[in-house]
Design a protein around this motif. Structure first.
Motif, short mmCIF file in Angstrom:
data_model
loop_
_atom_site.label_atom_id
_atom_site.label_comp_id
_atom_site.label_asym_id
_atom_site.label_seq_id
_atom_site.Cartn_x
_atom_site.Cartn_y
_atom_site.Cartn_z
N MET A 88 -7.86 2.62 4.99
CA MET A 88 -7.38 1.40 4.91
C MET A 88 -8.63 0.96 6.49
O MET A 88 -8.73 -0.82 5.71
CB MET A 88 -6.10 1.57 5.54
CG MET A 88 -5.38 1.63 4.14
SD MET A 88 -3.21 1.61 4.88
CE MET A 88 -2.99 -0.01 4.77
N SER A 131 0.57 -1.08 0.28
CA SER A 131 -0.45 -0.08 0.19
C SER A 131 1.10 0.80 -0.02
O SER A 131 0.97 2.28 0.81
CB SER A 131 -0.91 0.20 1.24
OG SER A 131 -0.23 -0.53 2.04
N ILE A 132 2.08 1.50 -1.19
CA ILE A 132 2.68 2.36 -1.13
C ILE A 132 1.88 3.58 -1.42
O ILE A 132 1.45 3.37 -2.65
CB ILE A 132 3.67 2.82 -2.11
CG1 ILE A 132 4.16 0.71 -1.70
CG2 ILE A 132 4.70 3.52 -2.41
CD1 ILE A 132 5.14 0.54 -3.25
N GLY A 133 1.84 4.37 -0.79
CA GLY A 133 1.08 6.24 -0.75
C GLY A 133 -0.53 5.91 -0.20
O GLY A 133 -1.39 6.55 -0.19
N GLY A 134 -0.56 4.57 0.77
CA GLY A 134 -1.72 4.29 1.80
C GLY A 134 -2.61 4.20 1.01
O GLY A 134 -2.78 3.25 -0.13
N GLY A 135 -3.93 4.17 1.84
CA GLY A 135 -5.15 2.62 0.79
C GLY A 135 -5.99 2.84 -0.06
O GLY A 135 -5.57 1.45 -0.27
N ALA A 136 -5.44 4.51 -0.91
CA ALA A 136 -5.50 4.05 -2.47
C ALA A 136 -4.80 3.06 -2.73
O ALA A 136 -5.93 3.18 -4.22
CB ALA A 136 -5.96 5.43 -2.49
N ALA A 137 -3.90 3.02 -2.40
CA ALA A 137 -3.36 1.98 -3.26
C ALA A 137 -3.82 0.87 -3.90
O ALA A 137 -3.47 0.22 -4.70
CB ALA A 137 -2.01 2.39 -3.24
#
Lengths: 186, 184
Positions: B62, B20-26
């Motif tokens: 997330m 999840s690089i850059g957070g949950g949106a990824a």
């Protein structure tokens, strides 16, 4: 600053204060802009962390996997009180949202008979996609400084988003290449 | 049976924790593929509802994993999914911070920071694409997403919860209008 005695002694917070502050931020953290809030509390108001330490923690939190804010509170907890501090921060931050999100889900299920609910839920999801789009716009603008980064963004997005390649292998192949390109440029 | 489900939940989310690089949106695209297509824990409709709920609730995006876990296996499922998604990345972040914080001016540290950022952005774009495909909301989806993005781009201080509420309201109005039009 490697002098044995710190020039301006920053206060060392108690574990309970760390937990409570992170709990407050976690439970009130709707949407983005949270790093700004943490900055205000930890650096400006409480003066627990200095400016430079904060921005380097922020960079690490953003480049590593995981929710940025969670990573950020882990770094600050470790810096202030070691492993126990990191644990206090991350638990404090997540415990509120954990119950809030399940509670909201139960509320959603309780209202399931209401015919407009799926329509409204779709609208909320569309608006939330707008939030993700802004993150993309900011990211692409930052990447403009170095054209190969744009290629990295495009290839990743097309492989995973359009050709539906599995995300994990794609990330594992592209990430090292992208880091190598950055290494050659710097 | 129940234990099998919990183990399956953990096995699905642990790898996503570390990508999840850059957070949950990824990882939205990946989570959707695993939970809707591969395991059929939720259908497309439910996935979209859970996405909306996870965005309207406080906390990181997330927490989508938490509500999927809850849907599949109750409180225990929610707990396992949350741990699976947050513990590996947290341990990694803790170790990296502890080991490299003194080297942050070194070249390899900068290369790592700058090289990983575009991968994270690419993954978020992929997530948006797969959400649009899933939602199948036609023009309404594009208009609402575009407007909400525009509001927050030009007025970053506008409360996020307000934008989400406006999105729900706009979809409701659009649907009511189209019922009227088709009744004429």
């Amino acid at each position: 600053m490697t002098s044995p005695v710190p020039a301006s002694p920053l206060e060392t917070p108690r574990l309970r204060s760390l937990f409570l502050l992170c709990f407050k931020i976690g439970v009130l953290s709707f949407g983005g802009g949270l790093s700004g809030w943490l900055y205000k509390e930890f650096v400006l108001s409480k003066r627990w962390i200095d400016e430079e330490d904060f921005s380097s923690s922020l960079a690490i939190s953003q480049m590593l996997p995981g929710a940025n804010v969670v990573n950020l509170v882990i770094c600050m907890g470790e810096q202030l009180r070691g492993p126990v501090g990191a644990l206090a921060c991350v638990l404090g931050f997540l415990v509120g949202p954990f119950f809030a999100v399940v509670g909201l889900c139960q509320l959603f299920d309780a209202l399931a008979g209401y015919p407009l609910l799926p329509v409204i839920s779709d609208g909320v999801a569309f608006a939330a996609m707008g939030l993700l789009i802004i993150m993309c716009v900011h990211g692409v603008r930052r990447a403009m400084r170095f054209p190969p980064s744009i290629v990295t963004i495009a290839v990743t997005a097309i492989l995973v988003g359009i050709f539906r390649f599995p995300l994990i292998p794609v990330a594992c192949v592209i990430a090292p290449i992208s880091v190598a390109l950055a290494w050659r440029r710097i | 049976m129940r234990l099998d489900t919990l183990i399956a939940i953990a096995l699905v989310f642990i790898p996503f924790s570390l990508t999840s690089i850059g957070g949950g949106a990824a990882i939205v695209a990946g989570i959707q593929h695993e939970t809707v297509t591969v395991h059929a824990w939720v259908n497309s409709r439910e996935f979209l509802d859970l996405f909306a709920v996870s965005r309207a609730a406080p906390g990181p995006g997330m927490m989508l994993a938490t509500v999927i876990g809850w849907k599949v296996a109750g409180w225990l499922g929610a707990f396992v999914a949350t741990l699976a998604l947050f513990v590996p990345s947290s341990l990694l972040c803790y170790s990296v911070f502890k080991l490299t914080n003194h080297h942050r001016d070194k070249k390899w540290h900068r290369a790592m920071r700058e090289g990983l950022a575009p991968v994270g952005i690419g993954l978020i774009i992929a997530g948006v694409l797969s959400l649009f495909r899933l939602a199948d909301g036609g023009i309404t989806a594009f208009v609402i997403a575009g407007l909400s993005g525009a509001i927050l781009y030009f007025a970053p201080r506008f409360p996020v919860l307000g934008v989400l509420a406006l999105g729900g309201l706009a979809a409701m109005l659009a649907s009511t209008l189209s019922t009227w039009v088709s009744a004429l």
